[in-house]
Design a protein around this motif. Structure first.
Motif, PDB file in Angstrom:
ATOM      1  N   ARG A 134      12.791   6.153   0.056  1.00  0.00           N
ATOM      2  CA  ARG A 134      11.295   6.527   0.028  1.00  0.00           C
ATOM      3  C   ARG A 134      10.337   5.926  -1.542  1.00  0.00           C
ATOM      4  O   ARG A 134       8.703   5.242  -1.499  1.00  0.00           O
ATOM      5  CB  ARG A 134      10.542   7.537   0.076  1.00  0.00           C
ATOM      6  CG  ARG A 134      11.321   8.183   1.312  1.00  0.00           C
ATOM      7  CD  ARG A 134      11.087   9.568   1.669  1.00  0.00           C
ATOM      8  NE  ARG A 134      11.641   9.882   3.104  1.00  0.00           N
ATOM      9  CZ  ARG A 134      11.590  11.106   4.252  1.00  0.00           C
ATOM     10  NH1 ARG A 134      11.620  12.225   2.423  1.00  0.00           N
ATOM     11  NH2 ARG A 134      12.197  11.346   4.396  1.00  0.00           N
ATOM     12  N   LEU A 135      10.767   6.097  -2.455  1.00  0.00           N
ATOM     13  CA  LEU A 135      10.112   5.242  -3.695  1.00  0.00           C
ATOM     14  C   LEU A 135      10.574   3.850  -3.517  1.00  0.00           C
ATOM     15  O   LEU A 135       9.127   3.220  -3.759  1.00  0.00           O
ATOM     16  CB  LEU A 135      11.304   5.752  -5.574  1.00  0.00           C
ATOM     17  CG  LEU A 135      10.619   5.091  -6.229  1.00  0.00           C
ATOM     18  CD1 LEU A 135       9.272   5.765  -6.740  1.00  0.00           C
ATOM     19  CD2 LEU A 135      11.539   5.565  -7.307  1.00  0.00           C
ATOM     20  N   ARG A 195      10.332   1.351  -0.714  1.00  0.00           N
ATOM     21  CA  ARG A 195       8.754   2.321   0.117  1.00  0.00           C
ATOM     22  C   ARG A 195       7.657   2.040  -0.915  1.00  0.00           C
ATOM     23  O   ARG A 195       6.582   0.883  -0.992  1.00  0.00           O
ATOM     24  CB  ARG A 195       9.559   2.369   0.827  1.00  0.00           C
ATOM     25  CG  ARG A 195       7.639   2.269   2.082  1.00  0.00           C
ATOM     26  CD  ARG A 195       8.433   3.359   3.386  1.00  0.00           C
ATOM     27  NE  ARG A 195       8.200   5.173   2.999  1.00  0.00           N
ATOM     28  CZ  ARG A 195       6.806   5.236   2.690  1.00  0.00           C
ATOM     29  NH1 ARG A 195       5.715   5.112   2.442  1.00  0.00           N
ATOM     30  NH2 ARG A 195       7.322   6.507   2.294  1.00  0.00           N
ATOM     31  N   ARG A 196       7.388   2.875  -1.153  1.00  0.00           N
ATOM     32  CA  ARG A 196       5.866   3.057  -2.058  1.00  0.00           C
ATOM     33  C   ARG A 196       5.774   2.309  -3.208  1.00  0.00           C
ATOM     34  O   ARG A 196       4.583   1.753  -3.324  1.00  0.00           O
ATOM     35  CB  ARG A 196       6.031   4.557  -2.621  1.00  0.00           C
ATOM     36  CG  ARG A 196       5.742   5.876  -1.896  1.00  0.00           C
ATOM     37  CD  ARG A 196       5.282   7.366  -2.085  1.00  0.00           C
ATOM     38  NE  ARG A 196       6.533   7.396  -3.307  1.00  0.00           N
ATOM     39  CZ  ARG A 196       7.313   7.802  -3.894  1.00  0.00           C
ATOM     40  NH1 ARG A 196       7.694   8.375  -2.679  1.00  0.00           N
ATOM     41  NH2 ARG A 196       7.995   8.379  -4.936  1.00  0.00           N
ATOM     42  N   SER A 197       6.842   1.348  -3.745  1.00  0.00           N
ATOM     43  CA  SER A 197       6.447   0.498  -4.693  1.00  0.00           C
ATOM     44  C   SER A 197       5.945  -0.609  -4.156  1.00  0.00           C
ATOM     45  O   SER A 197       5.159  -1.832  -4.334  1.00  0.00           O
ATOM     46  CB  SER A 197       7.827  -0.263  -5.280  1.00  0.00           C
ATOM     47  OG  SER A 197       8.817  -0.629  -4.295  1.00  0.00           O
ATOM     48  N   GLY A 198       5.820  -0.461  -2.730  1.00  0.00           N
ATOM     49  CA  GLY A 198       5.859  -2.438  -1.921  1.00  0.00           C
ATOM     50  C   GLY A 198       6.291  -3.670  -1.912  1.00  0.00           C
ATOM     51  O   GLY A 198       6.353  -4.301  -1.371  1.00  0.00           O
ATOM     52  N   GLU A 219      12.605   3.072   6.380  1.00  0.00           N
ATOM     53  CA  GLU A 219      12.094   2.801   5.522  1.00  0.00           C
ATOM     54  C   GLU A 219      11.455   1.512   5.980  1.00  0.00           C
ATOM     55  O   GLU A 219      10.392   0.836   5.862  1.00  0.00           O
ATOM     56  CB  GLU A 219      12.044   3.153   3.722  1.00  0.00           C
ATOM     57  CG  GLU A 219      12.352   4.478   3.945  1.00  0.00           C
ATOM     58  CD  GLU A 219      11.467   4.916   4.019  1.00  0.00           C
ATOM     59  OE1 GLU A 219      10.073   5.164   4.075  1.00  0.00           O
ATOM     60  OE2 GLU A 219      11.668   6.732   4.645  1.00  0.00           O
ATOM     61  N   GLU A 277       7.235   5.315 -12.111  1.00  0.00           N
ATOM     62  CA  GLU A 277       6.391   5.154 -12.534  1.00  0.00           C
ATOM     63  C   GLU A 277       5.865   3.988 -12.256  1.00  0.00           C
ATOM     64  O   GLU A 277       4.538   3.455 -11.911  1.00  0.00           O
ATOM     65  CB  GLU A 277       5.646   6.424 -14.697  1.00  0.00           C
ATOM     66  CG  GLU A 277       6.098   7.551 -14.351  1.00  0.00           C
ATOM     67  CD  GLU A 277       5.757   7.585 -16.024  1.00  0.00           C
ATOM     68  OE1 GLU A 277       5.527   6.784 -17.238  1.00  0.00           O
ATOM     69  OE2 GLU A 277       6.001   8.800 -15.616  1.00  0.00           O
ATOM     70  N   GLU A 317       6.027   3.245  -8.995  1.00  0.00           N
ATOM     71  CA  GLU A 317       4.640   3.738  -8.075  1.00  0.00           C
ATOM     72  C   GLU A 317       3.483   2.404  -8.901  1.00  0.00           C
ATOM     73  O   GLU A 317       2.188   2.944  -7.729  1.00  0.00           O
ATOM     74  CB  GLU A 317       4.630   5.088  -8.422  1.00  0.00           C
ATOM     75  CG  GLU A 317       5.445   5.787  -7.859  1.00  0.00           C
ATOM     76  CD  GLU A 317       5.780   6.224  -7.043  1.00  0.00           C
ATOM     77  OE1 GLU A 317       4.467   5.718  -6.297  1.00  0.00           O
ATOM     78  OE2 GLU A 317       6.311   7.297  -6.479  1.00  0.00           O
ATOM     79  N   GLY A 376       3.124  -0.665  -5.998  1.00  0.00           N
ATOM     80  CA  GLY A 376       2.660  -0.164  -4.862  1.00  0.00           C
ATOM     81  C   GLY A 376       1.204   0.256  -5.102  1.00  0.00           C
ATOM     82  O   GLY A 376       0.765   0.025  -4.072  1.00  0.00           O
ATOM     83  N   ALA A 377       0.778   0.869  -5.957  1.00  0.00           N
ATOM     84  CA  ALA A 377      -0.401   0.991  -6.082  1.00  0.00           C
ATOM     85  C   ALA A 377      -1.631  -0.489  -6.231  1.00  0.00           C
ATOM     86  O   ALA A 377      -2.617  -0.558  -5.592  1.00  0.00           O
ATOM     87  CB  ALA A 377      -1.046   1.725  -7.484  1.00  0.00           C
ATOM     88  N   GLU A 431      -1.512  -1.811  -3.107  1.00  0.00           N
ATOM     89  CA  GLU A 431      -1.887  -1.487  -1.999  1.00  0.00           C
ATOM     90  C   GLU A 431      -3.495  -1.718  -2.190  1.00  0.00           C
ATOM     91  O   GLU A 431      -3.961  -1.909  -1.153  1.00  0.00           O
ATOM     92  CB  GLU A 431      -2.125   0.134  -2.302  1.00  0.00           C
ATOM     93  CG  GLU A 431      -2.901   0.788  -1.339  1.00  0.00           C
ATOM     94  CD  GLU A 431      -1.971   1.068  -0.333  1.00  0.00           C
ATOM     95  OE1 GLU A 431      -2.341   1.260   0.777  1.00  0.00           O
ATOM     96  OE2 GLU A 431      -0.769   0.710  -0.082  1.00  0.00           O
TER      97      GLU A 431
END
Length: 470
Positions: free
Chosen positions: A116-117, A119-122, A168, A364, A367, A370-371, A374
């Motif tokens: 899940r981490l 995936r959130r990273s992109g 994911e 971090e 993340e 990923g931000a 996004e």
């Protein structure tokens, strides 16, 4: 698949394989170095691998920043790793005990949380080190190691992570150290020549062993990416592995680390293409993707590449590294954008600790990536590179990508002026709109193939990305 479509175990047949679109679209992958070496998690805290003096090979190997090399660096009696080992575990404590400790730590491992981490990273894919140079396998292999029986995980790390990652929506690949296995042949490596002569082969019974493990990985897990490291003991055996793989996973791909002691290298195997930074392995006869280590290319070349590096100086977790040693958020997003502009991907390593935790500083960074994706992801993911007439504008580097008829401009850094002029590629139709990801465009115009745009403020501290519709 018809017989005519099958890949044959020859360099000619295998070289017809093409890089799949999913890899070209993904742009960003996660590498994972995790194994018994993650228990001591120690390497001298010195220079990055590409900054070590090549004239002093012995000191280079003794002081490598790569923590996954612990079993070799502990053999340098006067070295920092040997001192740490003696002080922490005792000089007679064998490396094999770390395998026991690693197996014990797996009771607390949560592969779903990792996936899940990621995936959130992109990221679009994950590559797990299934066996590093110490020979420890991260799956309960049925191919018994004749020199160290049971030298593998009791839990199926490969299978569980593959399932979690794919759930994911990410692709899953496997790394395998095909050229080095210290359970078959290990002398202290202190030079490049030592490195190459340490490759085990037929005499040690390694060729059949490695090929059988590869066949097991392919059959059990159908990896989307086969990432070999260092070399392979036999050219023909490597062709056998790749033919089996391509036929089993036609949309898979492999990297460029397949040289063999008995193989014939291309005439340009050791050439360093213009614009290269970092280390580039010699090119074998069969490959899909070039893999510079701690380096990149600064221009579009007629092949696909993937830069691979750790968050800091080491791939595996090194307790001596601090948050200050890791890539910054700006370093990371600039690397992602530059790679996309120049026909490359980024395979960024995470080095989990021996207690199964991904260090907070590394998480971090993921993340943060990923931000950024996004917001700016449409200008990176799924794109293809575009050659610009000029490599700089306003005193800073620029690059471009394209997707679905749109052109994306990437400005690296923060220009001093609020107005920037960029020469556009030939063949671009009339521009109808210009937008800035994460910011605004005050004014823009195109005259004689040159874009002039003005912003009230630059949107990012590392990369300014714009969409041009035509």
């Amino acid at each position: 698949m018809s017989d005519k479509a099958l890949y044959q175990p020859t360099a000619e047949s295998l070289s017809s394989h093409e890089v799949p679109d999913w890899f070209l679209d993904a742009k960003f992958g996660i590498f994972i170095h995790w194994g018994p070496y993650s228990i001591p998690a120690f390497a001298p805290h010195k220079l990055a691998i590409d900054k070590i003096d090549p004239a002093d090979e012995k000191q280079g190997f003794a002081n490598t920043p790569y923590a996954a090399w612990y079993q070799n660096t502990m053999l340098f009696e006067d070295g920092a790793t040997a001192r740490y080992h003696a002080e922490t575990y005792g000089s007679d404590y064998p490396y094999e005990r770390f395998g026991e400790a690693f197996n014990a730590s797996l009771s607390g491992w949560d592969p779903v949380a990792w996936a899940r981490l990621f995936r959130r990273s992109g990221a679009g894919y994950v590559v797990l080190v299934t066996k590093h140079h110490d020979g420890f396998a991260l799956w309960p292999s049925e191919v018994e190691n004749p020199n160290r029986p049971g030298w593998h995980t009791e839990r199926d790390v490969v299978g569980e992570l593959a399932e979690a990652v794919r759930a994911e929506g990410l692709k899953f690949g496997v790394y395998y150290s095909g050229g080095v296995d210290w359970t078959f042949k290990h002398q202290r490596i202190e030079s490049f020549m030592d490195f190459m002569t340490s490759i085990p082969g037929e005499a040690e019974g390694y060729t059949d062993y490695a090929t059988a493990q590869y066949e097991e990985l392919i059959t059990r897990y159908r990896p989307d990416y086969l990432w070999n490291d260092i070399a392979y003991p036999s050219a023909q055996a490597s062709y056998d592995v790749l033919a089996k793989y391509y036929n089993a996973v036609p949309e898979g791909l492999t990297n460029d680390r397949w040289i063999a002691p008995d193989g014939q290298l291309p005439a340009d195997a050791f050439d360093k293409p213009e614009g290269l930074t970092g280390l580039l392995p010699p090119k074998p006869a069969v490959w899909d993707v070039r893999t510079p280590e701690y380096g990149m290319f600064d221009r579009i070349l007629p092949f696909v590449w993937e830069t691979t590096r750790g968050m800091g100086h080491s791939f595996a977790y090194n307790r001596n590294e601090t948050d200050a040693d890791y890539l910054t958020r700006d370093d990371l997003v600039a690397m992602l954008a530059r790679a996309a502009c120049f026909n490359g991907n980024v395979l960024l390593n995470v080095g989990p600790r021996g207690d199964t935790v991904i260090p907070p500083g590394q998480a971090e960074r993921l993340e943060a990536a990923g931000a950024w994706l996004e917001t700016a992801g449409p200008s990176i993911l799924g794109t293809r590179p575009v050659e610009l007439p000029e490599r700089e504008a306003g005193g800073v580097p620029v690059g471009a990508t394209r997707r679905d008829g749109a052109l994306y401009l990437h400005v690296f850094g923060v220009p001093e002026a609020q107005t920037l002029k960029v020469s556009l590629p030939e063949g671009l139709g009339p521009v109808t709109s210009v937008t800035q990801y994460g910011g605004e465009v005050s004014d823009w115009s195109v005259d004689a193939g040159r874009l002039s745009l003005t912003v009230p403020t630059w949107a990012d501290t590392a990369v300014q990305s714009f969409k041009l519709e035509s």
